[in-house]
Write a protein that holds these residues in place. Structure first.
Motif, PDB file in Angstrom:
ATOM      1  N   UNK A 345      12.197  -0.984 -11.761  1.00  0.00           N
ATOM      2  CA  UNK A 345      11.502   0.241 -11.391  1.00  0.00           C
ATOM      3  C   UNK A 345      12.416   1.395 -11.764  1.00  0.00           C
ATOM      4  N   UNK A 346      11.898   2.330 -12.562  1.00  0.00           N
ATOM      5  CA  UNK A 346      12.734   3.378 -13.118  1.00  0.00           C
ATOM      6  C   UNK A 346      12.137   4.752 -12.872  1.00  0.00           C
ATOM      7  N   UNK A 347      12.985   5.726 -12.591  1.00  0.00           N
ATOM      8  CA  UNK A 347      12.563   7.114 -12.647  1.00  0.00           C
ATOM      9  C   UNK A 347      12.203   7.445 -14.088  1.00  0.00           C
ATOM     10  N   UNK A 348      11.234   8.337 -14.256  1.00  0.00           N
ATOM     11  CA  UNK A 348      10.828   8.723 -15.606  1.00  0.00           C
ATOM     12  C   UNK A 348      12.014   9.216 -16.424  1.00  0.00           C
ATOM     13  N   UNK A 349      12.920   9.956 -15.798  1.00  0.00           N
ATOM     14  CA  UNK A 349      14.071  10.487 -16.518  1.00  0.00           C
ATOM     15  C   UNK A 349      15.009   9.398 -17.025  1.00  0.00           C
ATOM     16  N   UNK A 350      14.872   8.181 -16.496  1.00  0.00           N
ATOM     17  CA  UNK A 350      15.764   7.092 -16.896  1.00  0.00           C
ATOM     18  C   UNK A 350      15.155   6.118 -17.899  1.00  0.00           C
ATOM     19  N   UNK A 351      13.868   6.262 -18.188  1.00  0.00           N
ATOM     20  CA  UNK A 351      13.211   5.280 -19.057  1.00  0.00           C
ATOM     21  C   UNK A 351      13.784   5.315 -20.468  1.00  0.00           C
ATOM     22  N   UNK A 352      13.897   6.502 -21.062  1.00  0.00           N
ATOM     23  CA  UNK A 352      14.428   6.589 -22.425  1.00  0.00           C
ATOM     24  C   UNK A 352      15.851   6.068 -22.499  1.00  0.00           C
ATOM     25  N   UNK A 353      16.684   6.402 -21.512  1.00  0.00           N
ATOM     26  CA  UNK A 353      18.059   5.913 -21.510  1.00  0.00           C
ATOM     27  C   UNK A 353      18.105   4.390 -21.422  1.00  0.00           C
ATOM     28  N   UNK A 354      17.230   3.810 -20.593  1.00  0.00           N
ATOM     29  CA  UNK A 354      17.187   2.354 -20.481  1.00  0.00           C
ATOM     30  C   UNK A 354      16.761   1.723 -21.793  1.00  0.00           C
ATOM     31  N   UNK A 355      15.823   2.351 -22.485  1.00  0.00           N
ATOM     32  CA  UNK A 355      15.398   1.826 -23.788  1.00  0.00           C
ATOM     33  C   UNK A 355      16.527   1.931 -24.809  1.00  0.00           C
TER      34      UNK A 355
END
Length: 359
Positions: A345-355
């Motif tokens: 479960x990710x904050x929207x601000x963290x999705x790109x970084x996780x990718x």
């Protein structure tokens, strides 16, 4: 139960009366005021403090887009736009969403449903949903300046909802597929603008949008991103560094194409509500690329994507979901989380970084 307090904004007195009649048919909604232009709208938002605003785009003195910006500056309030379903209407609506509006509906109600009662019900549901989604969070524009200064309430929320968070490597993936609905255009824009041009995995995007809107949206995001973004067409090959958006009004599927993957577009059957459907896209990916998919469910009303995510998870695919705090509407992500199929479960601000951290 406290009623939802709505402000109606349109330069047409006939349309304002029609919206008032449709909204007040629901005992849970109270229309507290009307405005004939954007300037009146801003003044009434400050004075009446409504829970939600319905807003036309083209108005005298101050247009709807400018009014949304001013409302977000002076007293942030959930705004539901009314739009024409044309390419130009799509571009204006996307500008309004970028300014801070939450969602949009067709201004011609026959485009919502040929059944007047169903159209009225959908308007009522959408108004209540954007208010509920806005409770506890402040609507903010998705402009670069706002993104740079905004702080997510759940920026560190990466905890899994399942018993263990399985790692995922780009080398093990054939595809990343992202589904979204209400709040999705700006959420997708935020994720995609954070990815490098050499992102190593092909991306498919399924956003609930009408025809004409998806092409305008793809063109808009492509101009902001390092990766290539465009509306999918039949027979497209999936490539690294590229995101293909399902066209509005059609379903997107995945097929094998040589050593890689390709796009199949399917006409919807009668009675299918979501066109395109996240469930259908997820299920197709599960069949064609079992265990080699990363599916991400972002903000949206309803539960589209949940059944498809279950099928993906049965094949060993990885599932991520946006968290409640950063979702405009915590419907679709909540459905997959409650189903117990989510790895992260990710904050929207963290999705790109996780990718970007996929290896």
């Amino acid at each position: 139960m406290q009623k939802v307090r709505a402000l109606i904004v349109d330069d047409s007195g006939f349309f304002r009366r029609r919206i008032r009649d449709m909204l007040t048919a629901d005992p849970a909604i109270e229309v507290v005021g009307e405005a004939a232009n954007g300037r009146e709208a801003v003044e009434q938002v400050v004075r009446l403090r409504p829970d939600v605003v319905t807003m036309d785009i083209e108005m005298p003195e101050l247009d709807g887009i400018s009014a949304v910006r001013e409302i977000m500056r002076r007293r942030p309030t959930p705004v539901l736009m009314f739009s024409s379903l044309t390419f130009e209407g799509a571009k204006a609506t996307l500008d309004a969403l970028d300014a801070g509006a939450v969602d949009f509906l067709p201004k011609r109600f026959s485009d919502i449903s040929v059944d007047a009662a169903k159209a009225r019900q959908q308007l009522q549901q959408r108004v209540k949903a954007v208010v509920k989604g806005g409770q506890g969070r402040t609507p903010t524009p998705a402009s670069p300046a706002a993104r740079n200064t905004a702080t997510s309430a759940a920026a560190s929320t990466t905890a899994p909802t399942t018993s263990s968070s399985r790692g995922v490597r780009a080398a093990d993936l054939d595809l990343v597929i992202i589904g979204a609905s209400t709040g999705g255009p700006m959420a997708l824009q935020r994720v995609l603008t954070g990815l490098p041009a050499n992102f190593p995995v092909p991306i498919l995007l399924v956003q609930h949008m009408p025809a004409n809107f998806t092409k305008a949206f793809a063109q808009r995001v492509d101009g902001l991103c390092a990766i290539s973004v465009r509306e999918a067409v039949e027979g497209d090959s999936l490539q690294a560094g590229q995101a293909l958006l399902a066209p509005g009004g059609r379903h997107l599927g995945v097929v094998r194409k040589g050593a890689g993957l390709g796009v199949r577009l399917v006409e919807p059957r009668e009675g299918q509500f979501y066109k395109p459907s996240v469930d259908i896209a997820f299920a197709s990916a599960a069949e064609v690329a079992p265990g080699k998919v990363l599916a991400i469910v972002l903000t949206g009303m309803g539960a589209d994507g949940c059944e498809g995510a279950k099928r993906l998870r049965q094949t060993g695919a990885h599932i991520w979901a946006q968290d409640e705090a950063s979702s405009v509407i915590y419907g679709m992500p909540q459905a997959v989380a409650r189903a117990g199929v989510v790895d992260r479960v990710l904050s929207l601000d963290n999705v790109a970084d996780a990718l970007k951290r996929l290896r």
